[in-house]
Write an enzyme that holds these catalytic residues in place. Structure first.
Site: not given
Ligand code: GLP
Length: 260
Positions: A67, A136, A138, A143
């Site tokens: 993404d 959440n 995702h 989402e």
């Molecule tokens: C963002 C990314 C996700 C990732 C999430 C968790 O929302 N789009 O791909 O899994 O963050 O991030 P973190 O590893 O910093 O908790």
């Protein structure tokens, strides 16, 4: 679906890196799906170490990231392109032209998403996809409520995701409200999936994803229906799981993977 519970975040990172290194050694021109966020940073450090000390070769590897924020360019320090360059690509021998990250500044964002889907297909599909998980539930920026057959598209970020990701920005108001993201359907087509998670802040999302019902309201729960998915998590992230799962040592003794 397999779940490996590691003692801590360091072990989680090593186990996940070893799975990826093993697949790269077996198929040098592998197509990787890669993720951003705080969770994969130590795993990427371990892959860099393996490249430098053990000669892990990325020269033929192709990658697609999950993404990107909409409206910011790859030079922006919070862009996912910048994250990938600084945390991994600049330190290994991957050919940058083989690394794909959605262009958040594309004039026609919908066309950018379609081109991305086509490029994944043309590359033969993703061999192994790395995922983190949002608080959440995702995956990528899918989402809660994202359709299970969704494809790469423009998505609105929830208040929770914006707040969770604000730590990377100077101010919460700077966090983009939209992103371009592979869909749940795109992710589910990967031949193998590895989801990594540490920290108790992920425990609730993990218990719903691993032991709860399969529902679009918890996108990571959709992975229960995938044929070759492994959750590599640490004991903090596992605190709300009710069943017993394997430790990395137990997996290794059966010839699976990994930790030395
Ligand atoms: C963002 C990314 C996700 C990732 C999430 C968790 O929302 N789009 O791909 O899994 O963050 O991030 P973190 O590893 O910093 O908790």
């Amino acid at each position: 679906m397999k779940v490996i519970v590691c003692n801590n975040s360091e072990e989680m990172s090593k186990v996940a890196a070893q799975i990826f290194a093993d697949r790269i050694r077996k198929k040098p021109n592998i197509v990787l799906g890669l993720a951003t966020g705080g969770t994969p940073v130590k795993m990427y450090k371990e892959l860099i170490r393996m490249h430098k000390e053990e000669g892990l070769d990325f020269s033929k590897v192709v990658s697609f990231n999950l993404d990107e924020y909409l409206g910011i360019s790859g030079n922006h320090h919070q862009s996912y392109r910048y994250f990938m360059d600084t945390n991994l690509f600049n330190h290994i021998n991957i050919n940058k032209s083989n690394t794909h990250v959605l262009n958040g500044k594309a004039k026609d964002a919908a066309a950018e998403c379609k081109t991305y889907e086509d490029a994944i297909k043309k590359a033969g599909g993703i061999d192994i996809q790395l995922l983190g998980i949002g608080g959440n539930g995702h995956i990528a920026f899918n989402e809660p409520g994202s359709p299970k057959d969704s494809r790469t598209r423009i998505v609105d970020l929830t208040k929770k995701t914006i707040e969770d990701n604000a730590r990377f920005f100077v101010d919460v108001n700077e966090v983009p409200k939209q992103a371009l993201s592979m869909g749940n359907g795109t992710i589910m087509e990967a031949k193998e999936i590895v989801l990594i998670a540490d920290k108790t802040s992920k425990a609730d999302a993990l218990s719903k994803s691993i032991e709860g019902p399969v529902t679009e309201q918890v996108p990571a729960s959709l992975l229960q229906a995938h044929k070759n998915t492994t959750f590599v998590i640490d004991t903090d992230a596992a605190v709300k799981l009710k069943k017993k799962y394997e430790s990395p040592k137990a997996t290794a003794s059966k010839g699976g993977c990994c930790c030395k």
